[in-house]
Design a protein around this motif. Structure first.
Motif, PDB file in Angstrom:
ATOM      1  N   THR A  90      -6.315  10.570  -0.708  1.00 21.31           N
ATOM      2  CA  THR A  90      -5.727  10.464  -2.043  1.00 21.31           C
ATOM      3  C   THR A  90      -4.326   9.890  -1.962  1.00 21.31           C
ATOM      4  O   THR A  90      -3.470  10.412  -1.245  1.00 21.31           O
ATOM      5  N   ALA A  91      -4.099   8.800  -2.680  1.00 24.25           N
ATOM      6  CA  ALA A  91      -2.806   8.097  -2.631  1.00 24.25           C
ATOM      7  C   ALA A  91      -2.846   6.919  -3.598  1.00 24.25           C
ATOM      8  O   ALA A  91      -3.910   6.572  -4.128  1.00 24.25           O
ATOM      9  N   ILE A  92      -1.695   6.322  -3.779  1.00 27.75           N
ATOM     10  CA  ILE A  92      -1.637   5.009  -4.424  1.00 27.75           C
ATOM     11  C   ILE A  92      -1.793   3.975  -3.311  1.00 27.75           C
ATOM     12  O   ILE A  92      -1.084   4.043  -2.303  1.00 27.75           O
ATOM     13  N   TYR A  93      -2.704   3.048  -3.509  1.00 33.25           N
ATOM     14  CA  TYR A  93      -2.973   2.022  -2.507  1.00 33.25           C
ATOM     15  C   TYR A  93      -2.361   0.700  -2.959  1.00 33.25           C
ATOM     16  O   TYR A  93      -2.556   0.277  -4.108  1.00 33.25           O
ATOM     17  N   TYR A  94      -1.661   0.068  -2.028  1.00 30.31           N
ATOM     18  CA  TYR A  94      -0.977  -1.184  -2.296  1.00 30.31           C
ATOM     19  C   TYR A  94      -1.481  -2.263  -1.358  1.00 30.31           C
ATOM     20  O   TYR A  94      -1.737  -1.994  -0.174  1.00 30.31           O
ATOM     21  N   CYS A  95      -1.578  -3.483  -1.852  1.00 26.66           N
ATOM     22  CA  CYS A  95      -1.768  -4.599  -0.937  1.00 26.66           C
ATOM     23  C   CYS A  95      -0.438  -5.329  -0.797  1.00 26.66           C
ATOM     24  O   CYS A  95       0.436  -5.235  -1.668  1.00 26.66           O
ATOM     25  N   ALA A  96      -0.288  -6.025   0.304  1.00 25.48           N
ATOM     26  CA  ALA A  96       0.965  -6.696   0.599  1.00 25.48           C
ATOM     27  C   ALA A  96       0.701  -7.963   1.390  1.00 25.48           C
ATOM     28  O   ALA A  96      -0.301  -8.068   2.108  1.00 25.48           O
ATOM     29  N   ALA A  97       1.624  -8.894   1.277  1.00 27.34           N
ATOM     30  CA  ALA A  97       1.543 -10.167   1.996  1.00 27.34           C
ATOM     31  C   ALA A  97       2.822 -10.388   2.775  1.00 27.34           C
ATOM     32  O   ALA A  97       3.917 -10.086   2.281  1.00 27.34           O
ATOM     33  N   GLY A  98       2.678 -10.908   3.974  1.00 28.23           N
ATOM     34  CA  GLY A  98       3.855 -11.154   4.786  1.00 28.23           C
ATOM     35  C   GLY A  98       3.579 -12.147   5.885  1.00 28.23           C
ATOM     36  O   GLY A  98       2.475 -12.679   6.000  1.00 28.23           O
ATOM     37  N   SER A  99       4.588 -12.337   6.710  1.00 35.75           N
ATOM     38  CA  SER A  99       4.488 -13.323   7.793  1.00 35.75           C
ATOM     39  C   SER A  99       4.115 -12.706   9.124  1.00 35.75           C
ATOM     40  O   SER A  99       3.946 -13.420  10.102  1.00 35.75           O
ATOM     41  N   TRP A 100       3.995 -11.376   9.154  1.00 39.33           N
ATOM     42  CA  TRP A 100       3.727 -10.677  10.407  1.00 39.33           C
ATOM     43  C   TRP A 100       2.449  -9.863  10.294  1.00 39.33           C
ATOM     44  O   TRP A 100       2.184  -9.229   9.288  1.00 39.33           O
ATOM     45  N   TYR A 101       1.711  -9.837  11.349  1.00 39.46           N
ATOM     46  CA  TYR A 101       0.455  -9.090  11.467  1.00 39.46           C
ATOM     47  C   TYR A 101       0.843  -7.691  11.938  1.00 39.46           C
ATOM     48  O   TYR A 101       1.089  -7.455  13.108  1.00 39.46           O
ATOM     49  N   SER A 102       0.920  -6.756  10.969  1.00 32.89           N
ATOM     50  CA  SER A 102       1.512  -5.470  11.282  1.00 32.89           C
ATOM     51  C   SER A 102       1.069  -4.416  10.272  1.00 32.89           C
ATOM     52  O   SER A 102       0.587  -4.757   9.186  1.00 32.89           O
ATOM     53  N   LEU A 103       1.248  -3.159  10.639  1.00 29.32           N
ATOM     54  CA  LEU A 103       1.050  -2.057   9.704  1.00 29.32           C
ATOM     55  C   LEU A 103       2.389  -1.456   9.270  1.00 29.32           C
ATOM     56  O   LEU A 103       2.426  -0.397   8.655  1.00 29.32           O
ATOM     57  N   GLU A 104       3.462  -2.147   9.600  1.00 30.14           N
ATOM     58  CA  GLU A 104       4.781  -1.679   9.210  1.00 30.14           C
ATOM     59  C   GLU A 104       5.161  -2.260   7.849  1.00 30.14           C
ATOM     60  O   GLU A 104       5.088  -3.470   7.633  1.00 30.14           O
TER      61      GLU A 104
END
Length: 121
Positions: A90-104
């Motif tokens: 249970t949480a709010i789920y966000y998608c994100a875009a960036g230049s690095w392949y990471s979970l940070e």
């Protein structure tokens, strides 16, 4: 810049499934590494899954074996298939875009507004 809009959240019982979608617009979608993150009440935002420019996925331990990240470059859309859901998902789920392949979270530049996922026991 890229704009991201999540959808597909909802309420399910434990053991159920949901598929989240993230529609991207603006800049060229396949220039970015993409990720799914979540934030539960009172907790920090954490990475769930990421997918690199080569399409190789990467999962947090909490997601391995239950969640699948995928993308359709033709539709500029990112997906997160979530199976065997647990109340702790249970949480709010966000998608994100960036230049690095990471979970940070710090590695990502663009974020959607989030979609709520609630799993009841």
């Amino acid at each position: 810049q890229v704009q991201l809009v999540e959808s597909g959240g909802g309420s399910v019982q434990a053991g159920g499934s949901l598929r989240l979608s993230c529609a991207a617009s603006g800049d060229t979608y396949n220039r970015y590494c993409m990720g799914w993150f979540r934030q539960a009440p009172g907790k920090e935002r954490e990475g769930v899954a990421a997918i690199g420019l080569d399409g190789i996925p990467y999962y947090a331990d909490s997601a391995k074996g239950r969640f699948t990240i995928a993308q359709d470059n033709a539709k500029s859309t990112l997906y997160l298939q979530m199976n065997s859901l647990k109340p702790e998902d249970t949480a709010i789920y966000y998608c994100a875009a960036g230049s690095w392949y990471s979970l940070e979270t710090s590695k990502y530049d663009y974020w959607g507004q989030g979609t709520q996922v609630t799993v009841s026991s």
